[in-house]
Design a protein around this motif. Sequence first.
Motif, PDB file in Angstrom:
ATOM      1  N   LEU A  23       0.828  -1.193   0.000  1.00 51.12           N
ATOM      2  CA  LEU A  23       0.000   0.000   0.000  1.00 51.12           C
ATOM      3  C   LEU A  23       0.869   1.253   0.000  1.00 51.12           C
ATOM      4  CD1 LEU A  23      -2.748  -0.927   2.642  1.00 51.12           C
ATOM      5  CD2 LEU A  23      -3.025  -0.816   0.167  1.00 51.12           C
ATOM      6  N   LEU A  33      -6.506  -1.357   6.949  1.00 49.69           N
ATOM      7  CA  LEU A  33      -7.074  -1.382   5.602  1.00 49.69           C
ATOM      8  C   LEU A  33      -6.829  -2.734   4.944  1.00 49.69           C
ATOM      9  CD1 LEU A  33      -8.555   0.103   3.379  1.00 49.69           C
ATOM     10  CD2 LEU A  33      -6.371   1.114   2.656  1.00 49.69           C
ATOM     11  N   MET A  34      -5.660  -3.332   5.189  1.00 45.35           N
ATOM     12  CA  MET A  34      -5.387  -4.671   4.643  1.00 45.35           C
ATOM     13  C   MET A  34      -6.370  -5.703   5.187  1.00 45.35           C
ATOM     14  SD  MET A  34      -1.241  -5.029   4.727  1.00 45.35           S
ATOM     15  CE  MET A  34      -0.195  -3.637   4.277  1.00 45.35           C
ATOM     16  N   ASP A  37      -9.749  -5.079   3.653  1.00 45.18           N
ATOM     17  CA  ASP A  37      -9.733  -5.487   2.256  1.00 45.18           C
ATOM     18  C   ASP A  37      -9.739  -7.004   2.111  1.00 45.18           C
ATOM     19  OD1 ASP A  37      -9.267  -5.023  -0.674  1.00 45.18           O
ATOM     20  OD2 ASP A  37      -7.403  -6.053  -0.197  1.00 45.18           O
ATOM     21  N   PHE A  40     -13.209  -8.246   2.551  1.00 47.31           N
ATOM     22  CA  PHE A  40     -14.055  -7.953   1.398  1.00 47.31           C
ATOM     23  C   PHE A  40     -13.676  -8.824   0.206  1.00 47.31           C
ATOM     24  CE2 PHE A  40     -15.574  -4.749  -1.916  1.00 47.31           C
ATOM     25  CZ  PHE A  40     -16.906  -5.071  -1.725  1.00 47.31           C
ATOM     26  N   ARG A  41     -12.370  -9.043   0.010  1.00 52.88           N
ATOM     27  CA  ARG A  41     -11.941  -9.912  -1.087  1.00 52.88           C
ATOM     28  C   ARG A  41     -12.434 -11.343  -0.880  1.00 52.88           C
ATOM     29  NH1 ARG A  41      -6.640 -10.690  -1.062  1.00 52.88           N
ATOM     30  NH2 ARG A  41      -6.072  -9.154   0.534  1.00 52.88           N
ATOM     31  N   PRO A 241      -7.116  -0.805  -2.253  1.00 56.15           N
ATOM     32  CA  PRO A 241      -8.464  -1.120  -1.761  1.00 56.15           C
ATOM     33  C   PRO A 241      -9.158   0.140  -1.268  1.00 56.15           C
ATOM     34  CG  PRO A 241      -6.786  -1.759  -0.149  1.00 56.15           C
ATOM     35  CD  PRO A 241      -6.051  -1.321  -1.366  1.00 56.15           C
ATOM     36  N   ILE A 242     -10.507   0.124  -1.130  1.00 57.08           N
ATOM     37  CA  ILE A 242     -11.287  -1.096  -1.235  1.00 57.08           C
ATOM     38  C   ILE A 242     -12.039  -1.166  -2.574  1.00 57.08           C
ATOM     39  CG2 ILE A 242     -11.615  -1.402   1.252  1.00 57.08           C
ATOM     40  CD1 ILE A 242     -14.328  -0.018   0.956  1.00 57.08           C
ATOM     41  N   TYR A 244     -11.437  -1.462  -6.246  1.00 51.35           N
ATOM     42  CA  TYR A 244     -10.520  -1.718  -7.347  1.00 51.35           C
ATOM     43  C   TYR A 244     -11.194  -1.353  -8.679  1.00 51.35           C
ATOM     44  CZ  TYR A 244      -7.818  -4.343  -3.900  1.00 51.35           C
ATOM     45  OH  TYR A 244      -7.093  -4.705  -2.788  1.00 51.35           O
ATOM     46  N   ASP A 348      -7.914   6.749  -4.110  1.00 52.54           N
ATOM     47  CA  ASP A 348      -9.260   6.384  -4.551  1.00 52.54           C
ATOM     48  C   ASP A 348      -9.322   6.512  -6.064  1.00 52.54           C
ATOM     49  OD1 ASP A 348     -11.984   6.032  -4.960  1.00 52.54           O
ATOM     50  OD2 ASP A 348     -12.602   7.828  -3.893  1.00 52.54           O
ATOM     51  N   THR A 388     -14.785  -1.091  12.379  1.00 51.49           N
ATOM     52  CA  THR A 388     -14.079  -0.526  11.226  1.00 51.49           C
ATOM     53  C   THR A 388     -13.721   0.925  11.520  1.00 51.49           C
ATOM     54  OG1 THR A 388     -16.212  -0.007  10.207  1.00 51.49           O
ATOM     55  CG2 THR A 388     -15.143  -2.061   9.540  1.00 51.49           C
TER      56      THR A 388
END
Length: 408
Positions: A23, A33-34, A37, A40-41, A241-242, A244, A348, A388
């Motif tokens: 990042l 954030l990792m 992410d 979410f991935r 992320p988040i 892509y 972003d 979060t």
Amino acid sequence: MKLAVGLCLLLTLLSAYYIYIPLPSTVSEPWKLMLLDATFRGVQHLGHLAHHLGLSHYITVLNFAVMSFEILAPLSSENVRVSDVMFDKVLVRVFEATKLPSKDLKRSVIYIHGGGWALGSARMRSYDHLCRKMAEDMNAVIVSVEYRLAPDVHFPEQYTDVYVATKYFLHPNVLVRYSVDPDRVAISGDSAGGNLAAAVCQQLALDHSVSNKLKLQALIYPVLQALDFNTPSYQQNRDVPILYRPLMARFWLEYLNGDIGFIQPLLVNNHSALELSQATMSRAKLNWTSLLPSNFKKNYKPVVQTIGTPRVLEEVPAFLDVRAAPLLADKGVLQLLPKTYIMTCEHDVLRDDGTMYVKRLEEAGVQVTHDHYDDGFHGCMIFGIWPTYFSVGVRTMTNYIKWLDQNL
């Protein structure tokens, strides 16, 4: 015992490999954030699997996971009354401040949540927290629109839901019911919600049947165009992320009911090639080489195809519809818009959408406040509460509400 230790070590290494992604050094709280992410991935991978097996639509799986995660620890406040009501057949959630009763009329914000026109809800914990805080801090009435989502509906239904609900609320009798000052109503939204807010604000400015006009619009990292997926921010943040780049292209196609096979043509700008005359005038309105400041352009080069894929615009003409892509509006329309706040984040893909809109609005004579966060990432403003929690989420939310409080 050794086998168990070995398996544990292997799982730890595999988990670390899955979670870790490089990042930018300036992004806020990179390890958090990792982890966000990676979660979410993981959900996206499950969604792809379910879709491939014919068990469920990819987007349906994503939304189920998002909503399940967001119902943790529901919020409440003694100072805000919350009610779910219908505004002309559109469900909305109304947040009314009760702490400071006053004979004076209240201010109001119509809020539209993000989620790629396919995810999320006004009932989500993060948006519930935001709207409660706005209502309480500003002693205001917040109307959060529960518009319908893809894949159940497609453009223009999401836009229509927000437009119908907003127009209903602006009716004098409805404003009286909620003790709202007709001269102090704003519209706002984040991401895809910012897209809907911008589009509705434009159309209301042209709607002569609406006597009460919006005083402000506030757009949080809005998505405003789908003709150029290679702006500097799309190139710079394609792997951040988040949000892509391929996911944003998919959200557009889900929203506009396009063939998912068009993702690759979108990513290389084949749908806006020079040979496609129907896109010529629209391309000029998002010429980032003239609309972006030099510190955003850096050394990135425009990606312009000579020969493209005409099927995309033939089958999905809504890519050129200003109700879907507000950045494509004519200057004459932009001149009618109210005072505007636009938030963008450095990390972003949508940073340049918002920044180009700032420039176009300023050129049209609209007063604009551009609030940019060098350590921000897409979606950060709603990440301000456990689990979060990001410091940049608290800062962005605080400054956003402060601007509304000072200008509404």
